[in-house]
Design a protein around this motif. Sequence first.
Motif, short mmCIF file in Angstrom:
data_model
loop_
_atom_site.label_atom_id
_atom_site.label_comp_id
_atom_site.label_asym_id
_atom_site.label_seq_id
_atom_site.Cartn_x
_atom_site.Cartn_y
_atom_site.Cartn_z
N VAL A 224 33.18 49.86 32.44
CA VAL A 224 32.57 48.88 31.53
C VAL A 224 33.62 47.89 31.04
O VAL A 224 33.39 46.67 31.00
CB VAL A 224 31.90 49.59 30.34
N LEU A 225 34.79 48.40 30.68
CA LEU A 225 35.86 47.54 30.19
C LEU A 225 36.29 46.53 31.24
O LEU A 225 36.44 45.34 30.95
CB LEU A 225 37.06 48.40 29.78
N VAL A 226 36.45 46.99 32.48
CA VAL A 226 36.85 46.10 33.57
C VAL A 226 35.78 45.05 33.84
O VAL A 226 36.08 43.87 34.06
CB VAL A 226 37.15 46.91 34.85
N GLN A 227 34.51 45.47 33.83
CA GLN A 227 33.42 44.53 34.09
C GLN A 227 33.35 43.44 33.02
O GLN A 227 33.10 42.27 33.34
CB GLN A 227 32.09 45.28 34.15
N VAL A 228 33.57 43.82 31.77
CA VAL A 228 33.56 42.84 30.68
C VAL A 228 34.68 41.83 30.86
O VAL A 228 34.48 40.61 30.71
CB VAL A 228 33.67 43.55 29.31
N ILE A 229 35.87 42.31 31.19
CA ILE A 229 37.02 41.42 31.39
C ILE A 229 36.78 40.49 32.58
O ILE A 229 37.04 39.29 32.51
CB ILE A 229 38.30 42.23 31.57
N GLN A 230 36.27 41.05 33.68
CA GLN A 230 36.02 40.24 34.87
C GLN A 230 34.97 39.17 34.60
O GLN A 230 35.12 38.01 35.00
CB GLN A 230 35.56 41.13 36.02
N PHE A 231 33.90 39.54 33.91
CA PHE A 231 32.84 38.58 33.58
C PHE A 231 33.37 37.47 32.69
O PHE A 231 33.11 36.28 32.91
CB PHE A 231 31.67 39.29 32.91
N THR A 232 34.14 37.87 31.67
CA THR A 232 34.69 36.87 30.74
C THR A 232 35.65 35.92 31.45
O THR A 232 35.58 34.70 31.27
CB THR A 232 35.44 37.58 29.59
N GLY A 233 36.54 36.47 32.28
CA GLY A 233 37.50 35.64 33.00
C GLY A 233 36.83 34.72 34.00
O GLY A 233 37.18 33.54 34.10
N SER A 234 35.86 35.23 34.75
CA SER A 234 35.16 34.42 35.74
C SER A 234 34.37 33.30 35.08
O SER A 234 34.35 32.16 35.57
CB SER A 234 34.22 35.29 36.58
N THR A 235 33.75 33.62 33.95
CA THR A 235 32.99 32.60 33.23
C THR A 235 33.90 31.51 32.70
O THR A 235 33.60 30.31 32.82
CB THR A 235 32.20 33.24 32.06
#
Length: 220
Positions: free
Chosen positions: A201-212
């Motif tokens: 979950v932590l990795v997905q949140v970071i990836q989504f935030t960075g990609s956005t």
Amino acid sequence: MFEDMLKYQDQMWQSIGETFVMVGISVGAAVLLGLPLGTLLYFCRKGQLYENQLLSLILNSIVNVVRSFPFLLLVVALIPVTRFLVGSAIGTVAATVPLSIVAIAYYSRLVEQSLLEVPKGTIEAALSMGASKVSLIFKFLYVEARSGLVLGLTASTISFISFSTVMGVVGGGGVGDFAIRYGYQRFETEVMIYAIVVMIVLVQVIQFTGSTAARLLDKR
């Protein structure tokens, strides 16, 4: 698993906090030192504005050695350095020393690659307008490469989270250490799954935030 979450929630929150400390400091080191190092690597390359083959060779050798060094062995090898810098080789703060060194090396290479994608015409245009060295970097290079820089930092941050999971060997704590101590060593598989889900979950949140953020910053 829900019962395990309630049973170990205090320890899990503490572990998450330790992970945030380790990753946060390493990300800060990557931005404050890795960004300028990557910029220097870019400018010192053959054919670039401030070509310096000797300096380029030295910097590239250091970065390559750090990046290729097995992380766990690097942690052990840096114990004297860690003890000198923070007064101890054990603990969450001590764990940030090897993490930060790796972070600087990793992100500097990604910065260099992002800057190489900037068209040379941008630099030529900036110089023709009389831009200073500082203006060239901050008003042209970084602006043009900002999307790639954000994506690089995002990928680096996820790597740092992965590295932080082994910092239990020096008492660094974190979610990885939680999974080992409360899951693996106590033969509680559900606790290990709980920790893995938290990391995902932590990795997905970071990836989504960075990609956005990268998509919003992309001028193309």
